[in-house]
Motif scaffolding. Structure first.
Motif, mmCIF file in Angstrom:
data_model
loop_
_atom_site.group_PDB
_atom_site.id
_atom_site.type_symbol
_atom_site.label_atom_id
_atom_site.label_comp_id
_atom_site.label_asym_id
_atom_site.label_seq_id
_atom_site.Cartn_x
_atom_site.Cartn_y
_atom_site.Cartn_z
ATOM 1 N N SER A 82 -22.058 -26.224 -18.661
ATOM 2 C CA SER A 82 -23.963 -25.520 -18.465
ATOM 3 C C SER A 82 -23.990 -24.545 -18.206
ATOM 4 C CB SER A 82 -24.361 -26.587 -18.864
ATOM 5 O OG SER A 82 -24.561 -27.812 -20.113
ATOM 6 N N GLU A 83 -23.181 -24.499 -16.968
ATOM 7 C CA GLU A 83 -24.345 -23.805 -15.641
ATOM 8 C C GLU A 83 -23.215 -22.390 -16.523
ATOM 9 O OE1 GLU A 83 -23.306 -27.372 -12.945
ATOM 10 O OE2 GLU A 83 -22.058 -26.295 -14.941
ATOM 11 N N ASN A 84 -21.654 -22.196 -16.803
ATOM 12 C CA ASN A 84 -21.636 -21.349 -17.318
ATOM 13 C C ASN A 84 -22.261 -20.431 -18.413
ATOM 14 O OD1 ASN A 84 -19.510 -20.565 -14.859
ATOM 15 N ND2 ASN A 84 -18.091 -21.962 -15.866
ATOM 16 N N MET A 85 -22.412 -21.370 -19.937
ATOM 17 C CA MET A 85 -22.947 -21.367 -20.855
ATOM 18 C C MET A 85 -24.563 -20.666 -20.976
ATOM 19 S SD MET A 85 -21.945 -24.342 -22.754
ATOM 20 C CE MET A 85 -22.879 -24.046 -24.323
ATOM 21 N N VAL A 86 -24.994 -20.940 -19.134
ATOM 22 C CA VAL A 86 -26.296 -21.091 -19.052
ATOM 23 C C VAL A 86 -26.526 -19.193 -19.165
ATOM 24 C CG1 VAL A 86 -27.204 -21.522 -16.859
ATOM 25 C CG2 VAL A 86 -28.845 -21.362 -18.897
ATOM 26 N N ILE A 87 -25.335 -18.889 -17.915
ATOM 27 C CA ILE A 87 -25.456 -17.586 -17.254
ATOM 28 C C ILE A 87 -24.783 -16.585 -18.857
ATOM 29 C CG2 ILE A 87 -23.425 -15.950 -16.456
ATOM 30 C CD1 ILE A 87 -23.194 -18.392 -14.531
ATOM 31 N N ASP A 88 -23.938 -17.038 -19.938
ATOM 32 C CA ASP A 88 -23.873 -15.976 -20.459
ATOM 33 C C ASP A 88 -25.079 -15.444 -22.119
ATOM 34 O OD1 ASP A 88 -22.125 -14.567 -23.015
ATOM 35 O OD2 ASP A 88 -21.575 -16.923 -23.873
ATOM 36 N N PHE A 89 -25.505 -17.101 -21.944
ATOM 37 C CA PHE A 89 -27.082 -17.401 -22.761
ATOM 38 C C PHE A 89 -27.880 -16.120 -21.893
ATOM 39 C CE2 PHE A 89 -27.167 -21.695 -24.522
ATOM 40 C CZ PHE A 89 -25.254 -21.524 -25.421
ATOM 41 N N ALA A 90 -28.369 -16.082 -20.945
ATOM 42 C CA ALA A 90 -28.838 -15.527 -20.191
ATOM 43 C C ALA A 90 -28.510 -13.556 -20.604
ATOM 44 C CB ALA A 90 -28.714 -15.478 -18.691
ATOM 45 N N ALA A 91 -27.283 -12.852 -20.225
ATOM 46 C CA ALA A 91 -26.872 -11.849 -20.837
ATOM 47 C C ALA A 91 -27.156 -11.789 -22.421
ATOM 48 C CB ALA A 91 -25.410 -11.682 -20.540
ATOM 49 N N LYS A 92 -26.474 -12.165 -23.142
ATOM 50 C CA LYS A 92 -27.015 -12.028 -24.580
ATOM 51 C C LYS A 92 -28.375 -12.207 -25.269
ATOM 52 C CE LYS A 92 -22.759 -13.900 -26.212
ATOM 53 N NZ LYS A 92 -21.629 -14.870 -25.828
ATOM 54 N N ILE A 93 -29.267 -12.529 -24.798
ATOM 55 C CA ILE A 93 -30.478 -12.681 -25.192
ATOM 56 C C ILE A 93 -31.771 -11.838 -24.063
ATOM 57 C CG2 ILE A 93 -32.803 -13.853 -24.492
ATOM 58 C CD1 ILE A 93 -31.487 -16.374 -24.781
ATOM 59 N N SER A 94 -31.274 -10.811 -22.857
ATOM 60 C CA SER A 94 -31.661 -10.070 -22.317
ATOM 61 C C SER A 94 -31.711 -8.763 -23.051
ATOM 62 C CB SER A 94 -31.671 -9.887 -20.665
ATOM 63 O OG SER A 94 -31.324 -10.969 -20.241
ATOM 64 N N ARG A 95 -30.751 -8.374 -23.503
ATOM 65 C CA ARG A 95 -29.991 -7.751 -24.260
ATOM 66 C C ARG A 95 -30.561 -7.166 -25.872
ATOM 67 N NH1 ARG A 95 -24.488 -8.669 -22.793
ATOM 68 N NH2 ARG A 95 -24.525 -10.141 -25.108
ATOM 69 N N HIS A 96 -31.528 -8.221 -26.358
ATOM 70 C CA HIS A 96 -31.885 -8.315 -27.073
ATOM 71 C C HIS A 96 -33.687 -8.145 -26.995
ATOM 72 C CE1 HIS A 96 -28.649 -7.580 -29.695
ATOM 73 N NE2 HIS A 96 -28.135 -8.489 -29.045
ATOM 74 N N LEU A 97 -34.221 -7.833 -25.502
ATOM 75 C CA LEU A 97 -36.143 -8.583 -25.669
ATOM 76 C C LEU A 97 -36.158 -6.857 -25.056
ATOM 77 C CD1 LEU A 97 -36.048 -10.773 -22.958
ATOM 78 C CD2 LEU A 97 -36.327 -11.251 -25.195
ATOM 79 N N PRO A 98 -37.819 -6.944 -26.133
ATOM 80 C CA PRO A 98 -38.041 -5.368 -25.677
ATOM 81 C C PRO A 98 -38.620 -5.281 -24.808
ATOM 82 C CG PRO A 98 -39.297 -6.877 -27.016
ATOM 83 C CD PRO A 98 -38.617 -7.476 -26.722
ATOM 84 N N GLU A 99 -37.960 -3.189 -24.173
ATOM 85 C CA GLU A 99 -38.378 -2.920 -22.778
ATOM 86 C C GLU A 99 -39.106 -3.222 -21.850
ATOM 87 O OE1 GLU A 99 -38.370 1.041 -21.419
ATOM 88 O OE2 GLU A 99 -36.905 0.870 -22.544
ATOM 89 N N HIS A 100 -40.922 -3.844 -22.443
ATOM 90 C CA HIS A 100 -41.737 -4.333 -21.835
ATOM 91 C C HIS A 100 -41.540 -6.166 -21.619
ATOM 92 C CE1 HIS A 100 -42.858 -4.608 -25.709
ATOM 93 N NE2 HIS A 100 -43.909 -5.982 -25.634
ATOM 94 N N ILE A 101 -40.837 -6.700 -21.898
ATOM 95 C CA ILE A 101 -40.937 -8.314 -22.199
ATOM 96 C C ILE A 101 -39.244 -8.438 -20.970
ATOM 97 C CG2 ILE A 101 -40.438 -9.817 -22.932
ATOM 98 C CD1 ILE A 101 -42.956 -9.295 -24.040
ATOM 99 N N LYS A 102 -39.395 -8.931 -19.936
ATOM 100 C CA LYS A 102 -38.135 -9.777 -19.094
ATOM 101 C C LYS A 102 -37.822 -11.150 -19.685
ATOM 102 C CE LYS A 102 -38.158 -5.124 -17.510
ATOM 103 N NZ LYS A 102 -37.178 -4.518 -17.873
ATOM 104 N N LEU A 103 -36.253 -11.021 -19.446
ATOM 105 C CA LEU A 103 -36.161 -13.260 -19.538
ATOM 106 C C LEU A 103 -36.475 -13.682 -18.115
ATOM 107 C CD1 LEU A 103 -34.726 -14.972 -21.144
ATOM 108 C CD2 LEU A 103 -32.746 -14.408 -20.083
#
Length: 150
Positions: A108-129
């Motif tokens: 779960s620890e490593n999956m959540v790190i992976d998920f954070a990177a994947k989601i962050s790449r696609h957020l609009p510039e003015h929105i932060k994870l």
């Protein structure tokens, strides 16, 4: 303007095995994961904007997470690509199973790190994870916070 955090929750079923682990989780097994995704930003103040008052439309956040995480990991089996589980992965794939090979131990620890990177790449510039919470069981979860990773 105030910064606001909004959270959307997701569920998906995923199998995995932890190669080299000294407990039961070395065996292939699965979880009903719950993923909480929290983003932070300022609500839109433009009176002409169709998303007035929103940080991000929950539907837009859902599209990102569904595409990058849920659709990929739901009903998949995840293995570390550098382990002997490769033979099992090949066999499962040859029988039509959805297998994901990752370059990390699929905890779960490593999956959540992976998920954070994947989601962050696609957020609009003015929105932060802001954070992720990946719940593996009713009593066990891993959390990722942007403030811990600057």
């Amino acid at each position: 303007m105030s910064k606001i955090r909004i959270t959307k929750q997701f569920t998906f079923e995923t199998g995995h095995a932890l190669y080299g682990y000294d407990g039961k989780c070395r065996n292939v097994h699965g979880h009903s994961y719950k993923l909480g995704v929290t983003v932070i930003g300022e609500p839109i103040t433009d009176l002409e904007h169709v998303k007035l008052g929103m940080v991000i439309d929950f539907g837009d956040l859902k599209k990102i997470v569904k595409s990058e995480i849920v659709d990929q990991f739901d009903h998949a089996t995840v293995f570390n690509k550098n382990t002997p589980h490769l033979e099992l992965a090949k066999e499962l794939k040859s029988r039509g199973h959805h297998v994901i090979l990752v370059d990390y131990q699929p905890t779960s620890e490593n999956m959540v790190i992976d998920f954070a990177a994947k989601i962050s790449r696609h957020l609009p510039e003015h929105i932060k994870l802001h954070s992720l919470k990946l719940q593996e069981t009713e009593t066990s979860f891993a959390e990722w916070y942007a403030s811990d990773n600057n």
